[in-house]
Design a protein around this motif. Structure first.
Motif, PDB file in Angstrom:
ATOM      1  N   VAL A 188       0.904  -1.328  -0.012  1.00  0.00           N
ATOM      2  CA  VAL A 188      -0.032  -0.179   0.084  1.00  0.00           C
ATOM      3  C   VAL A 188       0.652   1.226  -0.099  1.00  0.00           C
ATOM      4  O   VAL A 188       0.501   2.179  -0.905  1.00  0.00           O
ATOM      5  N   ALA A 189       1.983   1.130   0.693  1.00  0.00           N
ATOM      6  CA  ALA A 189       3.043   2.268   0.592  1.00  0.00           C
ATOM      7  C   ALA A 189       3.384   2.520  -0.752  1.00  0.00           C
ATOM      8  O   ALA A 189       3.629   3.674  -1.059  1.00  0.00           O
ATOM      9  N   GLY A 190       3.599   1.516  -1.619  1.00  0.00           N
ATOM     10  CA  GLY A 190       3.922   1.536  -2.983  1.00  0.00           C
ATOM     11  C   GLY A 190       3.037   1.931  -3.912  1.00  0.00           C
ATOM     12  O   GLY A 190       3.391   2.627  -4.856  1.00  0.00           O
ATOM     13  N   GLY A 191       1.758   1.779  -3.618  1.00  0.00           N
ATOM     14  CA  GLY A 191       0.681   2.394  -4.616  1.00  0.00           C
ATOM     15  C   GLY A 191      -0.383   1.336  -4.806  1.00  0.00           C
ATOM     16  O   GLY A 191      -1.251   1.881  -5.742  1.00  0.00           O
ATOM     17  N   VAL A 192      -0.361   0.218  -4.033  1.00  0.00           N
ATOM     18  CA  VAL A 192      -1.508  -0.410  -4.231  1.00  0.00           C
ATOM     19  C   VAL A 192      -2.918   0.070  -3.728  1.00  0.00           C
ATOM     20  O   VAL A 192      -2.942   0.770  -2.730  1.00  0.00           O
ATOM     21  N   ARG A 193      -3.873   0.082  -4.559  1.00  0.00           N
ATOM     22  CA  ARG A 193      -5.153   0.921  -4.237  1.00  0.00           C
ATOM     23  C   ARG A 193      -6.307  -0.080  -3.689  1.00  0.00           C
ATOM     24  O   ARG A 193      -7.370   0.425  -3.298  1.00  0.00           O
ATOM     25  N   VAL A 194      -6.093  -1.286  -4.252  1.00  0.00           N
ATOM     26  CA  VAL A 194      -7.317  -2.218  -3.460  1.00  0.00           C
ATOM     27  C   VAL A 194      -6.275  -3.434  -2.941  1.00  0.00           C
ATOM     28  O   VAL A 194      -5.718  -4.164  -3.503  1.00  0.00           O
ATOM     29  N   VAL A 195      -6.809  -3.946  -1.808  1.00  0.00           N
ATOM     30  CA  VAL A 195      -6.249  -5.120  -1.205  1.00  0.00           C
ATOM     31  C   VAL A 195      -7.466  -6.136  -1.119  1.00  0.00           C
ATOM     32  O   VAL A 195      -8.285  -5.831  -0.650  1.00  0.00           O
ATOM     33  N   GLN A 196      -7.109  -7.383  -1.668  1.00  0.00           N
ATOM     34  CA  GLN A 196      -8.360  -8.341  -1.460  1.00  0.00           C
ATOM     35  C   GLN A 196      -7.654  -9.435  -0.489  1.00  0.00           C
ATOM     36  O   GLN A 196      -6.797  -9.952  -0.943  1.00  0.00           O
ATOM     37  N   LEU A 197      -8.057  -9.760   0.667  1.00  0.00           N
ATOM     38  CA  LEU A 197      -7.775 -10.780   1.534  1.00  0.00           C
ATOM     39  C   LEU A 197      -8.193 -11.858   0.999  1.00  0.00           C
ATOM     40  O   LEU A 197      -9.438 -12.298   0.815  1.00  0.00           O
ATOM     41  N   ARG A 198      -7.253 -12.839   0.745  1.00  0.00           N
ATOM     42  CA  ARG A 198      -7.846 -14.325   0.168  1.00  0.00           C
ATOM     43  C   ARG A 198      -7.012 -15.306   0.665  1.00  0.00           C
ATOM     44  O   ARG A 198      -5.599 -15.316   0.978  1.00  0.00           O
ATOM     45  N   ASP A 199      -7.723 -16.076   1.595  1.00  0.00           N
ATOM     46  CA  ASP A 199      -7.005 -17.027   2.509  1.00  0.00           C
ATOM     47  C   ASP A 199      -8.263 -18.183   2.611  1.00  0.00           C
ATOM     48  O   ASP A 199      -9.005 -18.448   3.642  1.00  0.00           O
ATOM     49  N   LYS A 200      -8.024 -19.287   1.813  1.00  0.00           N
ATOM     50  CA  LYS A 200      -9.014 -20.238   1.501  1.00  0.00           C
ATOM     51  C   LYS A 200      -9.105 -21.378   2.537  1.00  0.00           C
ATOM     52  O   LYS A 200      -9.957 -21.987   2.690  1.00  0.00           O
ATOM     53  N   THR A 201      -7.805 -21.328   3.518  1.00  0.00           N
ATOM     54  CA  THR A 201      -7.748 -22.326   4.576  1.00  0.00           C
ATOM     55  C   THR A 201      -8.127 -21.872   5.882  1.00  0.00           C
ATOM     56  O   THR A 201      -8.359 -22.612   6.827  1.00  0.00           O
ATOM     57  N   ALA A 202      -8.267 -20.404   6.255  1.00  0.00           N
ATOM     58  CA  ALA A 202      -8.537 -19.954   7.444  1.00  0.00           C
ATOM     59  C   ALA A 202     -10.053 -20.013   7.604  1.00  0.00           C
ATOM     60  O   ALA A 202     -10.907 -20.152   6.798  1.00  0.00           O
ATOM     61  N   LEU A 241     -10.216  -2.049   1.181  1.00  0.00           N
ATOM     62  CA  LEU A 241      -9.917  -3.321   1.545  1.00  0.00           C
ATOM     63  C   LEU A 241     -11.115  -4.257   1.265  1.00  0.00           C
ATOM     64  O   LEU A 241     -12.509  -4.194   1.614  1.00  0.00           O
ATOM     65  N   LEU A 242     -11.003  -5.350   0.561  1.00  0.00           N
ATOM     66  CA  LEU A 242     -12.071  -6.340   0.289  1.00  0.00           C
ATOM     67  C   LEU A 242     -11.634  -7.676   0.896  1.00  0.00           C
ATOM     68  O   LEU A 242     -10.472  -8.018   1.369  1.00  0.00           O
ATOM     69  N   VAL A 243     -12.569  -8.646   0.746  1.00  0.00           N
ATOM     70  CA  VAL A 243     -12.160 -10.272   1.179  1.00  0.00           C
ATOM     71  C   VAL A 243     -12.860 -10.853   0.109  1.00  0.00           C
ATOM     72  O   VAL A 243     -13.924 -10.839  -0.538  1.00  0.00           O
ATOM     73  N   GLU A 271     -18.951  -4.832  11.886  1.00  0.00           N
ATOM     74  CA  GLU A 271     -19.528  -4.571  13.097  1.00  0.00           C
ATOM     75  C   GLU A 271     -18.690  -4.404  14.285  1.00  0.00           C
ATOM     76  O   GLU A 271     -18.754  -3.926  15.183  1.00  0.00           O
ATOM     77  N   ARG A 272     -17.279  -4.795  14.250  1.00  0.00           N
ATOM     78  CA  ARG A 272     -16.205  -4.414  14.948  1.00  0.00           C
ATOM     79  C   ARG A 272     -15.497  -3.226  14.943  1.00  0.00           C
ATOM     80  O   ARG A 272     -14.646  -2.771  15.325  1.00  0.00           O
ATOM     81  N   GLY A 273     -16.112  -2.446  13.851  1.00  0.00           N
ATOM     82  CA  GLY A 273     -15.514  -1.189  13.438  1.00  0.00           C
ATOM     83  C   GLY A 273     -14.338  -0.882  12.305  1.00  0.00           C
ATOM     84  O   GLY A 273     -13.898   0.131  12.186  1.00  0.00           O
ATOM     85  N   ALA A 274     -14.281  -2.174  11.826  1.00  0.00           N
ATOM     86  CA  ALA A 274     -13.140  -2.167  10.720  1.00  0.00           C
ATOM     87  C   ALA A 274     -13.745  -1.890   9.404  1.00  0.00           C
ATOM     88  O   ALA A 274     -14.851  -1.893   9.024  1.00  0.00           O
ATOM     89  N   ARG A 275     -12.866  -0.831   8.650  1.00  0.00           N
ATOM     90  CA  ARG A 275     -13.384  -0.429   7.430  1.00  0.00           C
ATOM     91  C   ARG A 275     -13.246  -1.423   6.460  1.00  0.00           C
ATOM     92  O   ARG A 275     -12.066  -1.666   5.784  1.00  0.00           O
ATOM     93  N   VAL A 276     -14.238  -2.280   6.152  1.00  0.00           N
ATOM     94  CA  VAL A 276     -14.295  -3.200   5.215  1.00  0.00           C
ATOM     95  C   VAL A 276     -15.105  -2.666   3.926  1.00  0.00           C
ATOM     96  O   VAL A 276     -16.259  -2.696   4.050  1.00  0.00           O
ATOM     97  N   ASP A 277     -14.424  -2.619   2.716  1.00  0.00           N
ATOM     98  CA  ASP A 277     -15.191  -1.983   1.594  1.00  0.00           C
ATOM     99  C   ASP A 277     -16.032  -2.827   0.903  1.00  0.00           C
ATOM    100  O   ASP A 277     -16.838  -2.584   0.018  1.00  0.00           O
TER     101      ASP A 277
END
Length: 237
Positions: A29-43, A65-67, A79-85
């Motif tokens: 993100v510091a380098g310029g990423v504009r969208v982060v998608q959290l992908r973790d199929k095992t979690a 931030l996407l999931v 619901e915990r106050g996190a900004r998830v877009d």
């Protein structure tokens, strides 16, 4: 919401290695990423919620931030106050209409599409159900060994031209592909290995962003709606 779709990071906990997902995201993100998608199929869903809360704090509004798929986890993190877009869903993931109903009109919702019949199915959905399409794979990739045949730039161009929705190219994309995909009609590019496995994700993200910006004006996606999470309505551009 105004969404800059130019550069996505899709996370992979294995490729991030000892550095970890959170630190990789911070650097990217510091380098310029504009969208982060959290992908973790095992979690588990509970683990995904914790990751979303932590990532939202690290990103601190500098990127969206996407999931991947986990709609209920997105709701719980909000619901915990996190900004998830929003969320990105695949063809075999949660029903995209249900995702829209759960997350509301303000959420950014992406859907994977890589065939003409899938584009036709998207066009039959109610307007506003899907905000962008993830189109690929562009190149063969080890991060999704069961992927369909690679489209190449020309195949991506054909699919992007067949839909009015913004299309984000994904799958085996390297730095040398960025400008060609942009010129082929991509609204952005999504990478996994190029950043998760990089020695310096910040420098690599900056290079990808520079290549994307070369000779073009910024392209953004505007989405109407209110934010049920209570976060500010403005988004990075």
């Amino acid at each position: 919401m105004t969404a800059d779709l130019s550069l996505h990071l899709v996370t992979d906990p294995v490729l991030c290695g000892e550095r970890g997902v959170v630190e990789t995201v911070r650097l990217a993100v510091a380098g310029g990423v504009r969208v982060v998608q959290l992908r973790d199929k095992t979690a588990t869903d509970a683990e995904v919620v914790e990751q979303l809360v932590e990532l939202a704090a690290v990103i601190d509004g500098r990127a969206l931030l996407l999931v991947d798929d986990r709609v209920d986890a997105a709701v719980a993190a909000r619901e915990r106050g996190a900004r998830v877009d929003g969320v990105h869903v695949g063809q075999n993931d949660a029903d995209v209409r249900w995702a829209r109903a759960r997350l509301g009109s303000d959420a950014l919702i992406g859907l994977t599409a890589n065939r003409p019949d899938q584009l036709a199915a998207v066009s039959a959905l109610p307007a506003g159900t899907v905000d962008y399409l993830g189109v690929g794979v562009v190149r063969p990739t080890r991060t999704k060994p069961d992927h369909p045949p690679a489209l190449g730039v020309d195949g991506f161009r054909a699919l992007a031209a067949a839909t009015p929705l913004p299309c984000v190219a994904i799958g085996g994309i390297g730095p040398d592909d960025v400008e060609a995909l942009r010129d082929a009609g991509a609204a952005g590019v999504a990478v996994v290995s190029a950043l998760c496995a990089a020695d310096d994700p910040e420098a690599e993200a900056a290079d990808l962003a520079r290549r994307w910006r070369a000779g073009i004006a910024p392209r953004v996606l505007s989405i109407a709606g209110s934010d049920p999470s209570g976060a500010p309505a403005s988004r990075p551009t």
